[in-house]
Design a protein around this motif. Sequence first.
Motif, PDB file in Angstrom:
ATOM      1  N   GLY A 105      -5.019   0.764  17.060  1.00 16.75           N
ATOM      2  CA  GLY A 105      -4.540   1.907  16.297  1.00 16.75           C
ATOM      3  C   GLY A 105      -5.620   2.399  15.365  1.00 16.75           C
ATOM      4  O   GLY A 105      -6.633   1.732  15.159  1.00 16.75           O
ATOM      5  N   PRO A 106      -5.406   3.558  14.804  1.00 11.47           N
ATOM      6  CA  PRO A 106      -6.440   4.134  13.948  1.00 11.47           C
ATOM      7  C   PRO A 106      -6.567   3.413  12.618  1.00 11.47           C
ATOM      8  O   PRO A 106      -5.607   2.864  12.099  1.00 11.47           O
ATOM      9  CB  PRO A 106      -5.941   5.575  13.740  1.00 11.47           C
ATOM     10  CG  PRO A 106      -4.460   5.498  13.920  1.00 11.47           C
ATOM     11  CD  PRO A 106      -4.218   4.408  14.929  1.00 11.47           C
ATOM     12  N   ALA A 107      -7.786   3.412  12.108  1.00 10.10           N
ATOM     13  CA  ALA A 107      -8.014   2.875  10.767  1.00 10.10           C
ATOM     14  C   ALA A 107      -7.570   3.923   9.767  1.00 10.10           C
ATOM     15  O   ALA A 107      -7.686   5.116  10.002  1.00 10.10           O
ATOM     16  CB  ALA A 107      -9.486   2.549  10.581  1.00 10.10           C
ATOM     17  N   GLY A 108      -7.047   3.482   8.657  1.00 16.09           N
ATOM     18  CA  GLY A 108      -6.584   4.403   7.632  1.00 16.09           C
ATOM     19  C   GLY A 108      -7.184   4.069   6.283  1.00 16.09           C
ATOM     20  O   GLY A 108      -8.034   3.186   6.156  1.00 16.09           O
ATOM     21  N   PHE A 109      -6.700   4.772   5.293  1.00 12.75           N
ATOM     22  CA  PHE A 109      -7.164   4.607   3.918  1.00 12.75           C
ATOM     23  C   PHE A 109      -5.936   4.303   3.070  1.00 12.75           C
ATOM     24  O   PHE A 109      -5.009   5.107   2.986  1.00 12.75           O
ATOM     25  CB  PHE A 109      -7.857   5.888   3.478  1.00 12.75           C
ATOM     26  CG  PHE A 109      -8.290   5.909   2.033  1.00 12.75           C
ATOM     27  CD1 PHE A 109      -8.508   4.747   1.308  1.00 12.75           C
ATOM     28  CD2 PHE A 109      -8.495   7.111   1.401  1.00 12.75           C
ATOM     29  CE1 PHE A 109      -8.907   4.782  -0.016  1.00 12.75           C
ATOM     30  CE2 PHE A 109      -8.897   7.174   0.080  1.00 12.75           C
ATOM     31  CZ  PHE A 109      -9.101   6.013  -0.636  1.00 12.75           C
ATOM     32  N   ALA A 110      -5.908   3.114   2.489  1.00 13.24           N
ATOM     33  CA  ALA A 110      -4.772   2.686   1.678  1.00 13.24           C
ATOM     34  C   ALA A 110      -5.195   2.512   0.225  1.00 13.24           C
ATOM     35  O   ALA A 110      -6.281   2.026  -0.062  1.00 13.24           O
ATOM     36  CB  ALA A 110      -4.208   1.365   2.202  1.00 13.24           C
ATOM     37  N   LEU A 111      -4.332   2.935  -0.668  1.00 15.70           N
ATOM     38  CA  LEU A 111      -4.490   2.695  -2.099  1.00 15.70           C
ATOM     39  C   LEU A 111      -3.422   1.690  -2.500  1.00 15.70           C
ATOM     40  O   LEU A 111      -2.223   1.952  -2.333  1.00 15.70           O
ATOM     41  CB  LEU A 111      -4.339   3.998  -2.891  1.00 15.70           C
ATOM     42  CG  LEU A 111      -4.413   3.890  -4.413  1.00 15.70           C
ATOM     43  CD1 LEU A 111      -5.723   3.264  -4.862  1.00 15.70           C
ATOM     44  CD2 LEU A 111      -4.241   5.260  -5.044  1.00 15.70           C
ATOM     45  N   VAL A 112      -3.851   0.529  -2.963  1.00 10.39           N
ATOM     46  CA  VAL A 112      -2.944  -0.562  -3.322  1.00 10.39           C
ATOM     47  C   VAL A 112      -2.827  -0.635  -4.836  1.00 10.39           C
ATOM     48  O   VAL A 112      -3.835  -0.700  -5.532  1.00 10.39           O
ATOM     49  CB  VAL A 112      -3.472  -1.915  -2.781  1.00 10.39           C
ATOM     50  CG1 VAL A 112      -2.612  -3.071  -3.267  1.00 10.39           C
ATOM     51  CG2 VAL A 112      -3.549  -1.889  -1.261  1.00 10.39           C
ATOM     52  N   MET A 113      -1.600  -0.626  -5.342  1.00  7.77           N
ATOM     53  CA  MET A 113      -1.353  -0.830  -6.768  1.00  7.77           C
ATOM     54  C   MET A 113      -0.618  -2.148  -6.938  1.00  7.77           C
ATOM     55  O   MET A 113       0.494  -2.320  -6.448  1.00  7.77           O
ATOM     56  CB  MET A 113      -0.502   0.297  -7.356  1.00  7.77           C
ATOM     57  CG  MET A 113      -0.302   0.122  -8.863  1.00  7.77           C
ATOM     58  SD  MET A 113       1.019   1.132  -9.526  1.00  7.77           S
ATOM     59  CE  MET A 113       2.452   0.151  -9.104  1.00  7.77           C
ATOM     60  N   GLU A 114      -1.276  -3.075  -7.605  1.00  8.26           N
ATOM     61  CA  GLU A 114      -0.686  -4.393  -7.883  1.00  8.26           C
ATOM     62  C   GLU A 114      -1.303  -4.886  -9.175  1.00  8.26           C
ATOM     63  O   GLU A 114      -2.520  -4.911  -9.324  1.00  8.26           O
ATOM     64  CB  GLU A 114      -0.980  -5.349  -6.729  1.00  8.26           C
ATOM     65  CG  GLU A 114      -0.691  -6.811  -7.003  1.00  8.26           C
ATOM     66  CD  GLU A 114       0.737  -7.107  -7.388  1.00  8.26           C
ATOM     67  OE1 GLU A 114       0.949  -7.566  -8.531  1.00  8.26           O
ATOM     68  OE2 GLU A 114       1.639  -6.881  -6.568  1.00  8.26           O
ATOM     69  N   SER A 115      -0.457  -5.301 -10.130  1.00  8.33           N
ATOM     70  CA  SER A 115      -0.969  -5.746 -11.421  1.00  8.33           C
ATOM     71  C   SER A 115      -1.574  -7.145 -11.376  1.00  8.33           C
ATOM     72  O   SER A 115      -2.480  -7.455 -12.142  1.00  8.33           O
ATOM     73  CB  SER A 115       0.127  -5.681 -12.485  1.00  8.33           C
ATOM     74  OG  SER A 115       1.196  -6.535 -12.129  1.00  8.33           O
ATOM     75  N   ASP A 116      -1.108  -7.993 -10.471  1.00  6.28           N
ATOM     76  CA  ASP A 116      -1.617  -9.353 -10.370  1.00  6.28           C
ATOM     77  C   ASP A 116      -2.931  -9.347  -9.583  1.00  6.28           C
ATOM     78  O   ASP A 116      -2.931  -8.979  -8.405  1.00  6.28           O
ATOM     79  CB  ASP A 116      -0.586 -10.242  -9.671  1.00  6.28           C
ATOM     80  CG  ASP A 116      -1.069 -11.665  -9.541  1.00  6.28           C
ATOM     81  OD1 ASP A 116      -1.761 -11.954  -8.541  1.00  6.28           O
ATOM     82  OD2 ASP A 116      -0.778 -12.482 -10.437  1.00  6.28           O
ATOM     83  N   PRO A 117      -4.045  -9.754 -10.228  1.00 10.93           N
ATOM     84  CA  PRO A 117      -5.339  -9.676  -9.545  1.00 10.93           C
ATOM     85  C   PRO A 117      -5.426 -10.496  -8.255  1.00 10.93           C
ATOM     86  O   PRO A 117      -6.057 -10.066  -7.293  1.00 10.93           O
ATOM     87  CB  PRO A 117      -6.338 -10.212 -10.576  1.00 10.93           C
ATOM     88  CG  PRO A 117      -5.619 -10.300 -11.863  1.00 10.93           C
ATOM     89  CD  PRO A 117      -4.155 -10.268 -11.591  1.00 10.93           C
ATOM     90  N   GLU A 118      -4.782 -11.660  -8.214  1.00  8.12           N
ATOM     91  CA  GLU A 118      -4.847 -12.493  -7.014  1.00  8.12           C
ATOM     92  C   GLU A 118      -4.074 -11.871  -5.863  1.00  8.12           C
ATOM     93  O   GLU A 118      -4.545 -11.856  -4.725  1.00  8.12           O
ATOM     94  CB  GLU A 118      -4.353 -13.900  -7.320  1.00  8.12           C
ATOM     95  CG  GLU A 118      -5.302 -14.671  -8.230  1.00  8.12           C
ATOM     96  CD  GLU A 118      -4.781 -16.037  -8.616  1.00  8.12           C
ATOM     97  OE1 GLU A 118      -3.684 -16.434  -8.169  1.00  8.12           O
ATOM     98  OE2 GLU A 118      -5.491 -16.730  -9.375  1.00  8.12           O
ATOM     99  N   LEU A 119      -2.884 -11.372  -6.144  1.00  2.71           N
ATOM    100  CA  LEU A 119      -2.103 -10.726  -5.087  1.00  2.71           C
ATOM    101  C   LEU A 119      -2.777  -9.429  -4.644  1.00  2.71           C
ATOM    102  O   LEU A 119      -2.817  -9.114  -3.454  1.00  2.71           O
ATOM    103  CB  LEU A 119      -0.665 -10.460  -5.552  1.00  2.71           C
ATOM    104  CG  LEU A 119       0.270  -9.857  -4.517  1.00  2.71           C
ATOM    105  CD1 LEU A 119       0.268 -10.642  -3.210  1.00  2.71           C
ATOM    106  CD2 LEU A 119       1.673  -9.745  -5.077  1.00  2.71           C
ATOM    107  N   ARG A 120      -3.332  -8.676  -5.598  1.00  2.41           N
ATOM    108  CA  ARG A 120      -4.054  -7.446  -5.262  1.00  2.41           C
ATOM    109  C   ARG A 120      -5.210  -7.764  -4.310  1.00  2.41           C
ATOM    110  O   ARG A 120      -5.417  -7.080  -3.310  1.00  2.41           O
ATOM    111  CB  ARG A 120      -4.547  -6.766  -6.536  1.00  2.41           C
ATOM    112  CG  ARG A 120      -5.182  -5.421  -6.325  1.00  2.41           C
ATOM    113  CD  ARG A 120      -5.436  -4.670  -7.633  1.00  2.41           C
ATOM    114  NE  ARG A 120      -6.304  -5.391  -8.549  1.00  2.41           N
ATOM    115  CZ  ARG A 120      -5.946  -5.794  -9.772  1.00  2.41           C
ATOM    116  NH1 ARG A 120      -4.735  -5.547 -10.233  1.00  2.41           N
ATOM    117  NH2 ARG A 120      -6.801  -6.430 -10.543  1.00  2.41           N
ATOM    118  N   ALA A 121      -5.950  -8.835  -4.592  1.00  2.00           N
ATOM    119  CA  ALA A 121      -7.073  -9.232  -3.734  1.00  2.00           C
ATOM    120  C   ALA A 121      -6.586  -9.645  -2.345  1.00  2.00           C
ATOM    121  O   ALA A 121      -7.230  -9.333  -1.333  1.00  2.00           O
ATOM    122  CB  ALA A 121      -7.859 -10.362  -4.394  1.00  2.00           C
ATOM    123  N   ALA A 122      -5.461 -10.350  -2.284  1.00  2.00           N
ATOM    124  CA  ALA A 122      -4.919 -10.774  -0.989  1.00  2.00           C
ATOM    125  C   ALA A 122      -4.473  -9.572  -0.156  1.00  2.00           C
ATOM    126  O   ALA A 122      -4.740  -9.515   1.053  1.00  2.00           O
ATOM    127  CB  ALA A 122      -3.753 -11.736  -1.196  1.00  2.00           C
TER     128      ALA A 122
END
Length: 139
Positions: free
Chosen positions: A12-29
Amino acid sequence: MSTIGKSRSRAGPAGFALVMESDPELRAALRAALLLDGHLVECASNCAGVLARRKNVGALPDELVLALGAGELDPDWGALKLALDEDAVLMRVAVIVLLTIRNGLTFPARARILQKPFAIEELLALVASDVAAAQRRPV
Protein backbone atom coordinates in the motif's frame (compact mmCIF):
# COMPACT_ATOMS: atom_id res chain seq x y z
CA MET A 1 25.57 -9.99 14.25
CA SER A 2 22.26 -9.29 12.56
CA THR A 3 20.98 -6.27 10.72
CA ILE A 4 17.43 -5.09 11.12
CA GLY A 5 16.21 -3.55 7.88
CA LYS A 6 13.36 -1.13 7.40
CA SER A 7 10.57 -2.84 5.54
CA ARG A 8 6.88 -2.25 5.03
CA SER A 9 4.62 -4.69 6.80
CA ARG A 10 1.85 -4.44 4.21
CA ALA A 11 1.42 -3.42 0.62
CA GLY A 12 0.00 0.00 0.00
CA PRO A 13 1.03 3.59 -0.33
CA ALA A 14 3.23 5.33 2.19
CA GLY A 15 1.57 8.21 3.96
CA PHE A 16 2.32 11.07 6.29
CA ALA A 17 1.09 10.76 9.87
CA LEU A 18 1.13 13.33 12.65
CA VAL A 19 1.12 11.61 16.04
CA MET A 20 0.06 13.46 19.20
CA GLU A 21 0.97 11.66 22.41
CA SER A 22 2.06 13.27 25.67
CA ASP A 23 4.01 10.25 26.93
CA PRO A 24 7.47 10.33 25.30
CA GLU A 25 7.94 6.55 25.39
CA LEU A 26 4.57 5.75 23.85
CA ARG A 27 5.05 8.56 21.30
CA ALA A 28 8.40 7.00 20.30
CA ALA A 29 6.83 3.53 20.02
CA LEU A 30 4.00 4.81 17.80
CA ARG A 31 6.49 6.73 15.67
CA ALA A 32 8.74 3.69 15.29
CA ALA A 33 5.85 1.42 14.24
CA LEU A 34 4.64 3.90 11.63
CA LEU A 35 8.18 4.46 10.32
CA LEU A 36 8.73 0.70 10.03
CA ASP A 37 5.49 0.54 8.06
CA GLY A 38 7.02 3.02 5.61
CA HIS A 39 5.22 6.21 6.60
CA LEU A 40 6.63 9.66 7.17
CA VAL A 41 5.94 10.69 10.77
CA GLU A 42 5.95 13.92 12.73
CA CYS A 43 5.16 14.04 16.42
CA ALA A 44 3.62 16.53 18.80
CA SER A 45 3.31 16.20 22.55
CA ASN A 46 0.04 18.15 22.85
CA CYS A 47 -2.88 19.76 21.04
CA ALA A 48 -1.01 23.06 20.68
CA GLY A 49 1.67 21.23 18.69
CA VAL A 50 -0.94 19.84 16.30
CA LEU A 51 -2.55 23.27 15.91
CA ALA A 52 0.85 24.84 15.21
CA ARG A 53 1.58 22.22 12.52
CA ARG A 54 -1.36 23.35 10.37
CA LYS A 55 0.33 26.72 9.90
CA ASN A 56 3.58 25.16 8.63
CA VAL A 57 4.31 25.22 4.95
CA GLY A 58 4.68 21.76 3.52
CA ALA A 59 2.79 18.57 3.03
CA LEU A 60 -0.50 18.09 4.82
CA PRO A 61 -0.61 14.91 6.93
CA ASP A 62 -2.86 12.14 5.62
CA GLU A 63 -3.56 11.05 9.18
CA LEU A 64 -3.73 12.47 12.68
CA VAL A 65 -3.19 9.91 15.43
CA LEU A 66 -4.39 11.58 18.62
CA ALA A 67 -3.67 9.79 21.88
CA LEU A 68 -5.88 11.06 24.67
CA GLY A 69 -5.26 9.70 28.12
CA ALA A 70 -6.88 9.46 31.47
CA GLY A 71 -4.84 12.33 32.91
CA GLU A 72 -5.52 16.04 32.74
CA LEU A 73 -7.47 17.17 29.70
CA ASP A 74 -5.22 19.09 27.32
CA PRO A 75 -6.14 22.78 27.68
CA ASP A 76 -6.15 23.17 23.88
CA TRP A 77 -8.42 20.18 23.18
CA GLY A 78 -11.45 22.43 22.56
CA ALA A 79 -9.55 24.52 20.02
CA LEU A 80 -8.20 21.41 18.28
CA LYS A 81 -11.62 19.75 18.15
CA LEU A 82 -13.13 22.91 16.65
CA ALA A 83 -10.30 23.09 14.10
CA LEU A 84 -10.78 19.43 13.15
CA ASP A 85 -14.41 20.24 12.33
CA GLU A 86 -14.03 23.70 10.79
CA ASP A 87 -10.46 24.42 9.65
CA ALA A 88 -10.09 24.09 5.87
CA VAL A 89 -6.70 22.38 6.27
CA LEU A 90 -7.51 19.95 9.08
CA MET A 91 -10.97 18.99 7.78
CA ARG A 92 -9.28 16.98 5.00
CA VAL A 93 -7.16 14.89 7.37
CA ALA A 94 -8.27 11.49 8.65
CA VAL A 95 -8.36 11.13 12.44
CA ILE A 96 -7.66 8.12 14.64
CA VAL A 97 -8.14 8.61 18.38
CA LEU A 98 -6.28 6.33 20.79
CA LEU A 99 -8.42 6.55 23.90
CA THR A 100 -7.48 5.36 27.37
CA ILE A 101 -10.92 5.76 28.93
CA ARG A 102 -14.32 6.85 27.74
CA ASN A 103 -14.27 10.22 29.43
CA GLY A 104 -17.13 12.07 27.75
CA LEU A 105 -14.98 13.71 25.08
CA THR A 106 -16.57 14.07 21.68
CA PHE A 107 -14.73 13.73 18.40
CA PRO A 108 -15.30 14.62 14.75
CA ALA A 109 -17.70 12.24 13.00
CA ARG A 110 -14.88 10.98 10.76
CA ALA A 111 -12.73 9.96 13.75
CA ARG A 112 -12.12 6.30 14.33
CA ILE A 113 -11.48 5.28 17.92
CA LEU A 114 -9.11 2.61 19.17
CA GLN A 115 -9.49 1.84 22.84
CA LYS A 116 -6.19 1.38 24.70
CA PRO A 117 -4.73 -1.18 24.97
CA PHE A 118 -4.84 -2.01 21.28
CA ALA A 119 -2.80 -4.10 18.88
CA ILE A 120 -0.39 -1.96 16.88
CA GLU A 121 -1.46 -3.93 13.80
CA GLU A 122 -4.96 -2.47 14.19
CA LEU A 123 -3.54 1.05 14.14
CA LEU A 124 -1.32 0.33 11.14
CA ALA A 125 -4.26 -1.14 9.21
CA LEU A 126 -6.40 1.94 9.90
CA VAL A 127 -3.58 4.28 8.84
CA ALA A 128 -3.01 2.26 5.65
CA SER A 129 -6.69 2.42 4.69
CA ASP A 130 -6.85 6.17 5.41
CA VAL A 131 -3.71 6.85 3.38
CA ALA A 132 -5.10 4.88 0.43
CA ALA A 133 -8.37 6.83 0.65
CA ALA A 134 -6.50 10.15 0.84
CA GLN A 135 -4.53 9.34 -2.28
CA ARG A 136 -7.77 8.68 -4.19
CA ARG A 137 -9.25 12.01 -3.06
CA PRO A 138 -9.11 14.92 -5.51
CA VAL A 139 -6.69 17.69 -4.54
